[in-house]
Design a protein around this motif. Sequence first.
Motif, PDB file in Angstrom:
ATOM      1  N   GLY A 230       9.434   3.208 -21.871  1.00  0.00           N
ATOM      2  CA  GLY A 230      10.195   2.172 -21.028  1.00  0.00           C
ATOM      3  C   GLY A 230      11.525   1.611 -21.614  1.00  0.00           C
ATOM      4  O   GLY A 230      12.311   1.372 -20.881  1.00  0.00           O
ATOM      5  N   ALA A 231      11.334   1.364 -23.018  1.00  0.00           N
ATOM      6  CA  ALA A 231      12.474   1.064 -23.502  1.00  0.00           C
ATOM      7  C   ALA A 231      13.584   1.977 -23.674  1.00  0.00           C
ATOM      8  O   ALA A 231      14.833   1.604 -23.516  1.00  0.00           O
ATOM      9  CB  ALA A 231      12.218   0.669 -24.972  1.00  0.00           C
ATOM     10  N   THR A 232      13.392   3.179 -23.679  1.00  0.00           N
ATOM     11  CA  THR A 232      14.323   4.185 -23.627  1.00  0.00           C
ATOM     12  C   THR A 232      14.782   4.758 -22.158  1.00  0.00           C
ATOM     13  O   THR A 232      15.837   5.336 -22.194  1.00  0.00           O
ATOM     14  CB  THR A 232      14.051   5.310 -24.336  1.00  0.00           C
ATOM     15  N   GLY A 233      13.858   4.398 -21.171  1.00  0.00           N
ATOM     16  CA  GLY A 233      13.974   5.089 -19.964  1.00  0.00           C
ATOM     17  C   GLY A 233      13.638   6.604 -19.951  1.00  0.00           C
ATOM     18  O   GLY A 233      13.897   7.353 -18.966  1.00  0.00           O
ATOM     19  N   ALA A 234      13.471   7.212 -20.790  1.00  0.00           N
ATOM     20  CA  ALA A 234      12.972   8.738 -20.885  1.00  0.00           C
ATOM     21  C   ALA A 234      11.623   8.702 -20.217  1.00  0.00           C
ATOM     22  O   ALA A 234      10.667   8.033 -20.200  1.00  0.00           O
ATOM     23  CB  ALA A 234      12.912   9.073 -22.271  1.00  0.00           C
ATOM     24  N   PRO A 235      11.437   9.864 -19.336  1.00  0.00           N
ATOM     25  CA  PRO A 235      10.051   9.970 -18.512  1.00  0.00           C
ATOM     26  C   PRO A 235       9.155  10.597 -19.378  1.00  0.00           C
ATOM     27  O   PRO A 235       8.160  10.822 -19.166  1.00  0.00           O
ATOM     28  CB  PRO A 235      10.552  10.845 -17.366  1.00  0.00           C
ATOM     29  N   GLY A 236       9.709  11.273 -20.529  1.00  0.00           N
ATOM     30  CA  GLY A 236       8.627  11.734 -21.389  1.00  0.00           C
ATOM     31  C   GLY A 236       8.957  11.649 -22.947  1.00  0.00           C
ATOM     32  O   GLY A 236       9.923  11.253 -23.256  1.00  0.00           O
ATOM     33  N   ASP A 237       8.111  12.551 -23.690  1.00  0.00           N
ATOM     34  CA  ASP A 237       8.408  12.655 -25.171  1.00  0.00           C
ATOM     35  C   ASP A 237       9.394  13.592 -25.331  1.00  0.00           C
ATOM     36  O   ASP A 237      10.386  13.491 -26.233  1.00  0.00           O
ATOM     37  CB  ASP A 237       7.132  12.965 -25.923  1.00  0.00           C
ATOM     38  N   ILE A 238       9.562  14.437 -24.882  1.00  0.00           N
ATOM     39  CA  ILE A 238      10.654  15.386 -24.674  1.00  0.00           C
ATOM     40  C   ILE A 238      11.428  15.516 -23.159  1.00  0.00           C
ATOM     41  O   ILE A 238      10.155  15.882 -21.987  1.00  0.00           O
ATOM     42  CB  ILE A 238      10.066  17.060 -25.003  1.00  0.00           C
ATOM     43  N   THR A 239      12.538  15.444 -22.868  1.00  0.00           N
ATOM     44  CA  THR A 239      12.884  15.886 -21.627  1.00  0.00           C
ATOM     45  C   THR A 239      14.249  16.948 -21.529  1.00  0.00           C
ATOM     46  O   THR A 239      14.899  17.012 -22.369  1.00  0.00           O
ATOM     47  CB  THR A 239      13.785  14.375 -20.958  1.00  0.00           C
ATOM     48  N   ILE A 240      13.860  17.787 -20.488  1.00  0.00           N
ATOM     49  CA  ILE A 240      14.907  18.817 -20.385  1.00  0.00           C
ATOM     50  C   ILE A 240      15.799  18.745 -19.330  1.00  0.00           C
ATOM     51  O   ILE A 240      15.259  18.414 -18.101  1.00  0.00           O
ATOM     52  CB  ILE A 240      14.063  20.108 -20.341  1.00  0.00           C
ATOM     53  N   TYR A 241      17.146  18.783 -19.522  1.00  0.00           N
ATOM     54  CA  TYR A 241      18.091  18.782 -18.475  1.00  0.00           C
ATOM     55  C   TYR A 241      18.839  19.914 -18.263  1.00  0.00           C
ATOM     56  O   TYR A 241      18.956  20.838 -18.979  1.00  0.00           O
ATOM     57  CB  TYR A 241      19.232  17.418 -18.824  1.00  0.00           C
ATOM     58  N   LYS A 242      19.168  20.050 -17.108  1.00  0.00           N
ATOM     59  CA  LYS A 242      19.859  21.343 -16.480  1.00  0.00           C
ATOM     60  C   LYS A 242      20.940  20.999 -15.506  1.00  0.00           C
ATOM     61  O   LYS A 242      20.479  20.144 -14.402  1.00  0.00           O
ATOM     62  CB  LYS A 242      18.897  22.264 -15.875  1.00  0.00           C
ATOM     63  N   GLU A 243      22.226  21.073 -15.584  1.00  0.00           N
ATOM     64  CA  GLU A 243      23.274  20.653 -14.795  1.00  0.00           C
ATOM     65  C   GLU A 243      23.184  19.340 -14.498  1.00  0.00           C
ATOM     66  O   GLU A 243      23.307  19.061 -13.431  1.00  0.00           O
ATOM     67  CB  GLU A 243      23.366  21.687 -13.810  1.00  0.00           C
ATOM     68  N   GLY A 244      22.757  18.394 -15.609  1.00  0.00           N
ATOM     69  CA  GLY A 244      22.862  17.046 -15.379  1.00  0.00           C
ATOM     70  C   GLY A 244      21.809  16.438 -14.650  1.00  0.00           C
ATOM     71  O   GLY A 244      21.672  15.096 -14.846  1.00  0.00           O
TER      72      GLY A 244
END
Length: 360
Positions: A230-244
Motif C-alpha cells: 500500500g505504501a509503494t502502490g505496487a500491486p505485488g512483490d514483483i511487477t512486470i511492465y510492458k510498453e508502460g
Amino acid sequence: MPVLDYAAARDKLDACFAETARGLPPEALRLLQDHEAAFGAVFASKTQSYREVLLGCALAHWLCPGVNIRLPYVKQGPDAFNGRSLDEQVVNPFLMSRQIPCSKGPYLATFRRNVRLDVSARAGLRDQAGYDAMLTVLDVIEGARGGEARWPVLCLLQKFMELRERSVIQLASVTRMSVEQYRVFLGALLHNQSGGLIPMLLTEAVFETLNRQFDCGWRIERQGINAADGATGAPGDITIYKEGRIFKAIEVTERPIEETRVMTTFHTKISTSGVSDYLFVYTAAAPSDGAYEAAKLYFAQGYDINFVKLGNLAVSVFLAGDAGTRAVFMDVMLSLLQKPEVPAAVKTAWNDALQTAIRA
C-alpha cells in the motif's frame, strides 16, 4: 582426562548457529550486551586465533563442565582437554563450512606449546590488548554454569555472523548443470530461512531469464522484503511492465494461500490496480481448494489469478529453453546476489546449494 564427543560438539554448534540466525535468546543477548566491549575487541583483533580459541573453550565448557578451559593441552593435567583436536575436528571445519573468515592452521599456533590461557602468556604476544579481551571473555565462559553454559556459544556465533557480514563472500558458479541438478539445487537453496529473500530473488531471476532469452520487452520491478504494498502502490512483490502497462503482478509467498487471502488480494491489489494477470508463487503447501474456487470466480469477471510452486516454475522454464537458458539464469542470479543489500547468509546458502547439486 575429560573426553569430548566431537560429533556431539559439531551437532550442537550447527544447532546453535541456526538458532542464532533466527535471533539471540534474551538471556544471551543480555550477556553479549553486558560484555560487548570485550567481545568487540576480540573480534576487532587481527589475531584470528583469539576468537577461535574462545569458541573451542566455550564448547568444551558447555559439553564437559569438568574441563579446565585454561589448559588446552592434554599433558597439562587431568582436567585439561585436547584443544587442537577440537579445533581440527569441529571448530575449524565449522567456520570454513559457514564461510566465516578463520585461520588456515591450528588456532593454538599463535601460542607457545603447553600455554596456559591466563595472564602468564601475555608477555610473548603481539596483540596484548586483544588477548586481554580474550581473557575477559574466558571469565564470562567460566562463569556460565548449567543451562547458561550455552549462552557464550551463542554470543560468539553472533559475533562470527557479524564478522562474516563484513567480509566478502565469493559466490560460487558453474558453467553447466542439468535440469535434474537444478531440481536438487532449488530444493537445497529454498530449504534455507531468509525471511523470504531467497524465493523473491529466484522468482525475479526466472522471469528475467524469460525476458532475456525470449526478448519479451519487459521491465521487471521488485519490492524490498516486507515492504508494504500500500505504501509503494505496487500491486505485488514483483511487477512486470510492458510498453508502460502492467503485464503481470506476482506475489511470492512462504505462507499458506487460503480463500480469504485470495479475496483480500483481489480487493486491495488486483481490482484497484487494474491488474488482469496475477500470479501467486508459493514455496510451501499447495493453495487450498477454496483459493482455487475464488480464482475461478474472479476469472469469470475477467481476471486471471493463477498459482505455481516456485520449483516447478523454474524447472518449466529450464525445460522450455536449453542449456543457454540455464546459463542466463545463473548469470542473473549471480548479479542479484552481488548486490550489497544481500546478506552473507544468503550468499553462503547459494554456495552450499550448488555444492549439494554438483555432488548429486
